[in-house]
Design a protein around this motif. Sequence first.
Motif, PDB file in Angstrom:
ATOM      1  N   ILE A 120       1.044  -1.271   0.073  1.00 21.22           N
ATOM      2  CA  ILE A 120      -0.135   0.030  -0.084  1.00 21.22           C
ATOM      3  C   ILE A 120       1.422   1.465   0.328  1.00 21.22           C
ATOM      4  CG2 ILE A 120      -2.005   0.903   0.838  1.00 21.22           C
ATOM      5  CD1 ILE A 120      -1.943  -1.575   2.372  1.00 21.22           C
ATOM      6  N   PHE A 121       0.758   2.305  -0.868  1.00 21.97           N
ATOM      7  CA  PHE A 121       1.271   3.618  -0.680  1.00 21.97           C
ATOM      8  C   PHE A 121       0.701   4.414  -0.190  1.00 21.97           C
ATOM      9  CE2 PHE A 121       2.858   7.329  -3.621  1.00 21.97           C
ATOM     10  CZ  PHE A 121       3.799   7.103  -3.763  1.00 21.97           C
ATOM     11  N   VAL A 122       1.398   5.019   0.492  1.00 21.82           N
ATOM     12  CA  VAL A 122       0.817   5.734   1.662  1.00 21.82           C
ATOM     13  C   VAL A 122       1.010   7.601   1.575  1.00 21.82           C
ATOM     14  CG1 VAL A 122      -0.271   4.520   3.161  1.00 21.82           C
ATOM     15  CG2 VAL A 122       2.162   5.331   3.858  1.00 21.82           C
ATOM     16  N   ASN A 123       0.642   8.857   1.956  1.00 18.57           N
ATOM     17  CA  ASN A 123       1.612   9.619   1.387  1.00 18.57           C
ATOM     18  C   ASN A 123       1.029  10.551   3.403  1.00 18.57           C
ATOM     19  OD1 ASN A 123      -1.216  10.231   2.283  1.00 18.57           O
ATOM     20  ND2 ASN A 123      -1.111  10.988  -0.765  1.00 18.57           N
ATOM     21  N   GLU A 124       0.030  10.242   4.117  1.00 18.23           N
ATOM     22  CA  GLU A 124       0.369  10.699   5.329  1.00 18.23           C
ATOM     23  C   GLU A 124       0.238   9.269   6.299  1.00 18.23           C
ATOM     24  OE1 GLU A 124      -3.114  13.174   4.886  1.00 18.23           O
ATOM     25  OE2 GLU A 124      -1.788  14.998   4.626  1.00 18.23           O
ATOM     26  N   LEU A 176       4.862   7.112   1.016  1.00 20.05           N
ATOM     27  CA  LEU A 176       6.014   5.811   1.466  1.00 20.05           C
ATOM     28  C   LEU A 176       5.345   4.396   1.062  1.00 20.05           C
ATOM     29  CD1 LEU A 176       8.407   5.236   3.481  1.00 20.05           C
ATOM     30  CD2 LEU A 176       6.049   5.373   5.569  1.00 20.05           C
ATOM     31  N   MET A 177       6.502   3.379   0.775  1.00 22.91           N
ATOM     32  CA  MET A 177       5.452   2.393   0.759  1.00 22.91           C
ATOM     33  C   MET A 177       5.136   0.943   2.432  1.00 22.91           C
ATOM     34  SD  MET A 177       8.011   1.213  -2.494  1.00 22.91           S
ATOM     35  CE  MET A 177       7.236  -1.151  -2.766  1.00 22.91           C
ATOM     36  N   VAL A 178       4.399   0.529   1.914  1.00 24.58           N
ATOM     37  CA  VAL A 178       3.992  -0.600   3.030  1.00 24.58           C
ATOM     38  C   VAL A 178       3.912  -1.877   2.550  1.00 24.58           C
ATOM     39  CG1 VAL A 178       3.071  -0.546   5.421  1.00 24.58           C
ATOM     40  CG2 VAL A 178       3.326   1.584   4.725  1.00 24.58           C
ATOM     41  N   GLN A 179       4.323  -2.376   3.093  1.00 24.27           N
ATOM     42  CA  GLN A 179       4.737  -4.125   2.646  1.00 24.27           C
ATOM     43  C   GLN A 179       4.261  -4.742   3.741  1.00 24.27           C
ATOM     44  OE1 GLN A 179       7.810  -4.515   0.364  1.00 24.27           O
ATOM     45  NE2 GLN A 179       6.723  -3.902  -2.230  1.00 24.27           N
ATOM     46  N   ARG A 180       3.524  -5.920   3.568  1.00 27.28           N
ATOM     47  CA  ARG A 180       3.707  -7.240   4.160  1.00 27.28           C
ATOM     48  C   ARG A 180       4.815  -8.163   4.361  1.00 27.28           C
ATOM     49  NH1 ARG A 180      -0.798 -10.483   4.956  1.00 27.28           N
ATOM     50  NH2 ARG A 180      -1.608  -9.157   3.480  1.00 27.28           N
ATOM     51  N   TYR A 181       5.251  -8.458   6.127  1.00 31.93           N
ATOM     52  CA  TYR A 181       6.342  -8.826   5.825  1.00 31.93           C
ATOM     53  C   TYR A 181       6.274 -10.161   6.360  1.00 31.93           C
ATOM     54  CZ  TYR A 181      10.337  -9.741   9.163  1.00 31.93           C
ATOM     55  OH  TYR A 181      12.147 -10.081   9.436  1.00 31.93           O
TER      56      TYR A 181
END
Length: 302
Positions: A120-124, A176-181
């Motif tokens: 998921i690409f986030v900005n806040e 910022l990218m947030v990815q499953r670990y």
Amino acid sequence: MVVRIGIITVRGPDYHPNRRLLEAARAAGHRGILIHPYRLWPENSAGRLGTTGERAAGLPHVVLPRQGAQIGDACLALIRQIQLLGVPLVNPYEAVTIARNKFLTLQTLTAAGLPCPDTIFVNEAPGFFHAVDRLGGYPVVAKQVSERQGDGVLRIVDPEDARDRALPGLDRKRGLMVQRYLPPDERRDIRALVIDGQLICAAALVPARGDFRANFHLGGLIRPTQLSGRLGQTAVRAATAIGCDVAGVDMMIDGKGRPFIVEVNYSPGFKGMEAVSGQDIAGRIIRLAARRYRNHSENTGL
């Protein structure tokens, strides 16, 4: 014919990929030329495209963009100018533009039906915590969209860790990218090298003790490996989807044997790959560049 092969790089001739490419060009009877992207500038003058500055007097016959993940808009403008001037590129401007941004890469691969990690690409900040919930909770991996050799990649274990380490680097304009670990003991990390639509070699990357990032430059181990037909085809399809003639395709293989493409690098380093495979990778890249120029000359009648 001696082919003048330009290499766009901010590094000097002693930097391993540059040194090997220059050696390979010389061995093939061609001439390698390092082009510093901050010393050669695009110029639009009198209604014509051109270049000015260092190396402006006669562009190479073919150019290899190799500035890496931290390439900026100034270098992209130069690459596009060179392409518009009719100089063939290995890799082309469009591929470099996508590959420099890790989320755009995953976006393109997913649209092409290729397997990628849940991202998921986030900005806040609210988006970051929403992404954690969507991905099933902590830990998660937070990544900058443009980072080099494992820099800017964080394993975030709880909300406090997120506030201390991930959110300070969250820029609204860059995101910022947030990815499953996926823990190192539940995966295999593979780098596949694809040149001109062919899988050339592959290596298994083992993270250094205590690190979750599988990166040769961070002290990890690199070992030769063979990819099955399916995995090899996945790597080739990834390079093709991005439009790369030369690509390092990084994949994670989970415990069920399922591949997930993590990154497609348009200017992969190949010191470790040459060492473990015994192949002349620099020579292959130079031969492709020379062949690309010859085909371009034949097609354009130059």
